[in-house]
Design a protein around this motif. Structure first.
Motif, PDB file in Angstrom:
ATOM      1  N   THR A   1      49.066  33.410  49.345  1.00 23.28           N
ATOM      2  CA  THR A   1      47.687  33.774  49.035  1.00 23.28           C
ATOM      3  C   THR A   1      47.639  35.045  48.183  1.00 23.28           C
ATOM      4  OG1 THR A   1      47.008  32.830  51.137  1.00 23.28           O
ATOM      5  CG2 THR A   1      45.474  34.364  50.107  1.00 23.28           C
TER       6      THR A   1
ATOM      7  N   ILE B   1      48.828  37.421  45.288  1.00 21.56           N
ATOM      8  CA  ILE B   1      49.493  37.223  44.004  1.00 21.56           C
ATOM      9  C   ILE B   1      49.473  38.509  43.187  1.00 21.56           C
ATOM     10  CG2 ILE B   1      48.996  34.737  43.909  1.00 21.56           C
ATOM     11  CD1 ILE B   1      46.671  35.415  42.011  1.00 21.56           C
TER      12      ILE B   1
ATOM     13  N   ASP C   1      46.820  36.682  38.549  1.00 22.33           N
ATOM     14  CA  ASP C   1      45.377  36.664  38.785  1.00 22.33           C
ATOM     15  C   ASP C   1      44.597  36.541  37.470  1.00 22.33           C
ATOM     16  OD1 ASP C   1      43.066  36.930  40.484  1.00 22.33           O
ATOM     17  OD2 ASP C   1      42.801  38.921  39.599  1.00 22.33           O
TER      18      ASP C   1
ATOM     19  N   SER D   1      37.821  39.587  41.627  1.00 19.62           N
ATOM     20  CA  SER D   1      38.910  39.351  42.571  1.00 19.62           C
ATOM     21  C   SER D   1      39.028  40.499  43.573  1.00 19.62           C
ATOM     22  CB  SER D   1      40.230  39.121  41.853  1.00 19.62           C
ATOM     23  OG  SER D   1      40.383  40.025  40.811  1.00 19.62           O
TER      24      SER D   1
ATOM     25  N   ARG E   1      44.137  35.673  45.940  1.00 18.05           N
ATOM     26  CA  ARG E   1      43.902  34.776  44.805  1.00 18.05           C
ATOM     27  C   ARG E   1      42.556  34.062  44.905  1.00 18.05           C
ATOM     28  NH1 ARG E   1      48.352  29.981  46.048  1.00 18.05           N
ATOM     29  NH2 ARG E   1      47.522  29.405  48.090  1.00 18.05           N
ATOM     30  N   GLN E   2      41.972  33.806  43.740  1.00 18.14           N
ATOM     31  CA  GLN E   2      40.755  32.990  43.701  1.00 18.14           C
ATOM     32  C   GLN E   2      41.034  31.657  43.040  1.00 18.14           C
ATOM     33  OE1 GLN E   2      37.634  34.197  40.881  1.00 18.14           O
ATOM     34  NE2 GLN E   2      38.719  36.123  40.699  1.00 18.14           N
TER      35      GLN E   2
ATOM     36  N   SER F   1      49.748  29.824  40.957  1.00 20.61           N
ATOM     37  CA  SER F   1      50.808  29.675  41.958  1.00 20.61           C
ATOM     38  C   SER F   1      51.576  28.378  41.722  1.00 20.61           C
ATOM     39  CB  SER F   1      50.225  29.666  43.371  1.00 20.61           C
ATOM     40  OG  SER F   1      49.410  30.792  43.581  1.00 20.61           O
TER      41      SER F   1
ATOM     42  N   VAL G   1      40.487  30.154  48.965  1.00 21.86           N
ATOM     43  CA  VAL G   1      40.594  31.233  47.986  1.00 21.86           C
ATOM     44  C   VAL G   1      39.382  32.145  48.160  1.00 21.86           C
ATOM     45  CG1 VAL G   1      41.912  29.850  46.353  1.00 21.86           C
ATOM     46  CG2 VAL G   1      39.414  29.848  46.236  1.00 21.86           C
TER      47      VAL G   1
END
Lengths: 792, 345
Positions: free
Chosen positions: A518, A520, A525, A535, A550-551, A556, A580
């Motif tokens: 989750t 990053i 990003d 974010s 992360r959104q 990933s 997210v």
């Protein structure tokens, strides 16, 4: 981790007849986890005595010894120069394994048989293997050592250590030997004997030489005593060995005594050099920005949250955390002021955390102290200083004490115990448990009124008592049963069920599920700017590559792609569903897919379906149909999404609301063809689906007509389809694309798309004439409207 | 006449023996049995015979006709079989060549483990509930009897997003809190909550800053540790086989009282002692206990009226034990070469 010396423990509770490994198991099962039992005992390593020494017939430095090891006399060849007749030595017999996996074997050294080895301490790993240590030769044991026994007993290493892995609730009472003795005693049903604390004070009173004032609420108890004329020297063996065995370094007799008492009572003491201190102790909160140089020579800046001990003016100690350089014990110290105090655990916790100064002392202050031991420990210190540092103990103790001493009482009934534990204990069983715990109690009917000893600050309510009784009685007596509840089948709540359905379908379509982090990096990003929101960064990340929540999952998955490509995996078809986050705490559940390489293949047959936009589009269409959105979604070209190929990307709409995108990753990000998709499962779930209903097939025949339109290259098929539908009206039941063509009769900037149109009516059979008329009308209208022509 | 018939028979036999195709067979058939065939023509001789002879000749004629038809039929079957055999031979394939790969995708091993457990719990009447990973300190700690400054918070070094307020949940227990609060103390609860959790750990073979928990909560009247034991027995046997034994070991969690460690007898060595159980014969697979009365009260339940148990498993730990994975990072590397297509993952 807490190291308990069992030989020390034996001072307070008699464990001399116990098998220590079994004892460790019993204590562990009752709830204090003895993680390991450390014991010096090497098989086939024994005490031996040299009976004879002869020179080796074929060497000028080797000797041949006859060594008595009790059951037999061994012949051993040895090169050491300090061999003596009748010397007691450490013998590793055949089969003994020494450090470095060195196994002793029967051997022949220059023609003479040797059945073992005489050992130096370095060979046992107890000393460094230096030339100086090597020159000392083999180790000589005391003359009274018993032949055939464990030689470690004569090296001060006969102590067995329990390594405790403590739960936070037992930190307060089990990080000292007396507290652990109570725990041991409760398991064994034995008593506890407390140490000697009576010294022989001189007439002088500390009250004439020292004044103590406490002006903060964060120090509920402060005791001070004073001793004079201490002689600083090495500690007696037992103190040195015990401290070492418990993992502390021996410094000198005075400093060691303070540590010894901390490990004994759990009460940290602080010793001030009385002559450096002066005649005043004032305990207060530090002033913001106030400075002190601590024992380790570092200047520390304080805040109003720190408790300090001062000499009335300047700080001389950060309470509970570390002493000042200006007041500590040194080799010339004569007179000592002993502090035994209680500080507010939270203050110590914040201060030691802020200054990054975690110590054995701060650990104990943080978990709360037993005021009874605070008072006893200071007397015990005087006793030990008198005995082992030749101190003259001044009479009296200066005490500041606002501790609430109301006894802690809790009540529990037999039936409450049995109901919660699911046991069938009797009154006697419960009485036995409280007796073994040494918790004073009264019984009234089936009610127990229990006074909780101050050493157990983790026990306060009824349920705590039930646990104490249960763990001592033994959970192995519980008979398993199933809760008697109404029978029902559980359900997936919220989005969980939808997620499971999506997973199920994607796996059956050959996509592998991944699970990525989750957190990053900022670089990840910044990728794939679709539907960007603010974010969420971590406040204190451990590293920058895991610093942002992360959104989006796509970056990933690209990481998974790169990882696998680097390992020569060519066909990568993966998906992930994850929550997210953005905009502080806004949650979404997203599905991401990444596809690259071949989707289906059989190399030797030349069968291959290479992943392209349409494979991925086919998969998402399949998924949406499966979920019940057939006919409600569409794909609209989009060239605005960063890091995506502007000519091979589309957004996905369901009921004309955007739920995500799919397309080819921009060649500047990925040279190879990689396709990705990301949709919001939450947005999808907002669009409700209807339950499946069976529909009768049309009983009347259908008529299929084919037509190929030539159009400009940039025109989209969906525009043409839309126009065909409009022109056809309700008799058209299906449009299928069956050919896309460029080449002969089609200009450079044109393409031809061939459609197959199915006409039918559910109420009658259509005539050929009416379909032909309609078909021709459709062709005319579409060509006219969109400026197309027909390809013949 | 008999002579003539015998000659024809012989001639037919010889001709049939020489041929090997259906076309040739057709020709031979016509030559003998066709409208103007040799056998058909014999019948024209009948008109010259006496009634007595006619009867005998008729018999003879039938006989040779049947004989000839049988012989041709037999030969036809022979040729057809031969043709079929040739065709089959020409269609022979090498069945040892590899098949066309049509793979199903695999679940991530952790997800596979979760789904397996979910199935078990759904059947026992537990709902599967999830909750947010970005969570309030209030739900992750405070209402779970872990006030600010509580030493037990040390064991869960937490990623904060906003000081003292917002964090990445360090356990899935806040889902229990949310469920209890949503029920307002009104009804009994039977849930499991699997999900991602986060702690400030450096990643290595046995630590991961992101990991997965599966917790369960059951609240009703008169629930005891014996109910927990029975439930744990079912889980343990499901995961590690019908032969495993279970054990409770006293432990501590701020939100349960009493608290226990959930141990199973070592399925690797059968309780004898090996490297997996560190020579103890037992393996700790989770933690559990009776819901702390403060937690019940915090969430609107009356601890005098109801009780409940809660349990928690580390999904990575279960998967490592069950599948023999030795490095926790394996679950997050997503090396596709590791993917198995087995039903039991």
């Amino acid at each position: 981790m807490m190291r308990i010396s069992t030989s020390w423990l034996n001072d307070y509770v008699d464990i001399s007849d116990e098998n220590l490994r079994e004892l460790a198991d019993k204590i562990t099962n009752a709830g204090v986890n003895v993680e390991t039992v450390e014991e010096y005992n090497t098989p086939n390593l024994v005490v031996g005595q040299i009976l004879e020494i002869e020179d080796h017939p074929d060497s000028d430095h080797l000797h041949v010894c006859k060594v008595d090891v009790k059951d037999e006399v061994l012949q051993v060849v040895c090169g050491a120069q300090n061999l003596k007749k009748n010397m007691m030595v450490i013998v590793s017999k055949v089969g003994c394994v020494l450090p470095g996996d060195f196994e002793i074997k029967k051997s022949t050294i220059r023609g003479v048989e040797s059945c073992g080895m005489l050992c130096a301490l370095s060979e046992l790993g107890l000393e460094e293997d230096t030339p100086e240590n090597h020159a000392k030769g083999i180790h000589e044991l005391p003359a009274d050592a018993l032949i055939g026994t464990n030689p470690y007993n004569y090296l001060g290493l006969d102590d067995v250590i329990f390594n405790l892995d403590l739960n936070p609730n037992r930190e307060a009472d089990c990080t000292n030997h007396i507290g652990f003795a109570y725990e041991t005693a409760s398991v064994l049903g034995k008593g506890v004997e407390m140490p000697e604390i009576k010294s022989h004070p001189i007439d002088d009173s500390v009250k004439d030489e020292l004044e103590v004032d406490v002006i903060t609420d964060n120090c509920p108890m402060y005791n001070a005593r004073k001793v004079k004329n201490v002689v600083i020297k090495e500690s007696p063996d037992f103190i040195r060995e015990r401290l070492t065995n418990c993992g502390m370094r021996s410094i000198n007799n005075v400093v060691d005594i303070s540590n010894y008492i901390m490990l004994e009572y759990g009460q940290p003491l602080h010793f001030f050099d009385a002559d450096k201190l002066g005649q005043t102790i004032l305990v207060r909160m530090a002033e913001k920005g106030e400075k002190i140089v601590t024992l380790d020579g570092v200047e520390r800046s304080l805040t109003g949250e720190d408790i300090v001990i001062t000499d009335g003016v300047k700080p001389i100690c950060i309470a509970g955390v570390m002493g000042g350089a200006n007041s500590g014990i040194d080799d010339n110290t004569k007179n000592v002021v002993i502090e035994s105090a209680i500080f507010e655990p939270l203050c110590i916790r914040y201060t030691s955390k802020r200054l990054d100064l975690k110590s054995e002392a701060s650990r104990r202050y943080e978990h709360g102290l037993n005021y009874e031991y605070t008072m006893e420990a200071i007397d015990r210190a005087c006793y030990l200083l008198e005995k082992y540092a030749d101190a003259e103990v001044l009479s009296d103790t200066i005490t500041y004490d606002i501790v609430d001493k109301t006894p802690k009482i809790a009540e529990v009934t037999l039936s409450e115990i049995n109901t919660l534990l699911g046991l069938d204990m009797t009154l006697d069983d419960v009485e036995d448990a409280f007796i073994n715990l040494q918790f004073p109690f009264e019984v009234k009917g089936e009610k127990f009124i229990v006074t909780i000893p101050n050493r157990r600050n983790d026990v306060s309510i009824k349920e705590d008592l039930i646990e104490e009784v249960g763990r001592l009685y033994g959970y192995q007596h519980i008979t398993s049963k199933m809760p008697s509840l109404a029978i029902k089948r559980g359900e997936y709540v919220g989005l969980v069920g939808l997620r499971k359905s999506i997973s199920k379908r994607l796996r059956s379509l050959s996509l592998n599920e991944t699970r990525t982090y989750t957190l990053i990096s900022p670089e990840m990003d910044s990728k794939f700017g679709y539907d960007r929101k603010m974010s969420i960064p971590l406040l204190r990340p451990m590293s920058s590559d895991k610093s942002i929540v992360r959104q989006s999952i796509v970056a990933s998955l690209l990481g998974v792609y790169e990882y696998n490509v680097a390992r020569k995996v060519k066909d990568i078809n993966v998906y992930e569903i994850a929550n997210v986050y953005s905009n502080v705490d806004e949650e979404d559940t997203k599905l991401a897919i990444l596809m690259s390489g071949d989707y289906i293949s059989n190399v030797w047959q030349g069968v291959k379906v290479k992943v392209d936009f349409y494979v991925l589009k086919g998969i998402v269409s399949n998924l949406l149909d499966y979920l019940g959105y057939q006919g409600r979604y569409s794909f609209v070209p989009s060239s605005e999404i960063s890091d995506m190929h502007p000519g091979a990307t589309a957004v996905i709409n369901v009921d004309n609301r955007e739920i995500g995108f799919l397309g080819r990753v921009h060649p500047s990000v990925c040279k190879k063809e990689v396709y990705v998709l990301e949709i919001s499962i939450m947005k999808l779930a907002d669009k409700k689906t209807r339950p499946f209903k069976f529909k009768e097939l049309n009983r009347y025949p259908s008529i299929v007509k084919d037509v190929a339109f030539v159009m400009e290259d940039k025109m989209s098929s969906s525009e043409v389809e839309k126009e065909i539908r409009r022109a056809s009206g309700k008799l058209l039941s299906k449009i299928e694309v069956f050919d896309v063509y460029k080449g002969e009769n089609v200009k450079e900037d044109e393409k031809s798309i061939a459609y197959s149109l199915t006409f039918e009516d559910e109420t009658r059979t259509l005539t050929t004439e009416e379909v032909n008329d309609l078909f021709n009308k459709v062709i005319d209208e579409v060509c006219a409207k969109l400026k197309l022509r027909i390809r013949n | 006449m008999n002579e003539k018939v015998e000659t024809l028979k012989k001639e037919l036999k010889e001709k049939l023996e020489k041929i090997s195709s259906l076309a040739e067979l057709g020709a031979v058939k016509a030559e003998f049995l066709g409208k103007k065939g040799k056998i058909t023509e014999l019948s024209s001789m009948i008109k010259d015979l006496s009634p007595m002879e006619k009867k005998d000749f008729g018999k003879l004629l039938n006989e040779i006709k049947t004989f000839a038809e049988d012989l041709v039929q037999e030969k036809q079957e022979l040729i057809e079989t031969m043709i079929m055999n040739d065709k089959l031979e020409s269609e022979r394939i090498d069945v040892t060549l590899p098949g066309t790969t049509i793979k199903c995708g695999s679940p991530n091993m952790l997800e596979g483990m979760i789904e397996d457990l979910e199935e078990l719990f759904l059947n026992m009447g537990y709902d599967v509930v999830e909750g947010p990973e970005v969570e309030k300190d209030l739900y992750n700690f405070e209402l779970l009897n872990l006030p600010k400054g509580h030493p037990a918070r040390d064991a869960q070094d937490t990623f904060y997003l906003k000081d003292d307020e917002l964090l990445l949940r360090s356990q899935t227990s806040p889902v229990q809190i949310r469920t209890m609060l949503a029920n307002e103390g009104k009804s009994h609860i039977r849930i499991i909550c699997p999900g991602k959790t986060y702690r400030r750990d450096d990643d290595d073979a046995t630590h991961s800053h992101q990991f997965t928990q599966m917790e369960g909560l059951l609240i009703d009247e008169g629930i005891s540790l014996a109910d927990l034991k029975g439930t744990f027995d079912v889980i343990a046997k499901h995961l590690f086989g019908q032969d495993v034994e279970t054990r409770f070991r006293s432990s501590f969690y701020p939100f349960t009282e009493p608290s226990v460690e959930l141990d199973v007898s070592c399925f690797n060595c059968g309780n004898k002692g090996c490297s997996i159980c560190k020579n103890t014969g037992w393996i700790t697979v989770g933690g559990a206990g009776m819901v702390h009365p403060k937690v019940l009260a915090n969430c609107g339940y009356d601890p005098e009226k109801v009780s409940g148990f809660a349990f928690g498993f580390g999904v990575e730990r279960l998967a490592m034990l069950k599948y023999g994975v030795t490095d926790v990072r394996t679950f997050y590397l997503n090396d596709l070469r590791n993917n198995s297509d087995r039903k039991d993952v």
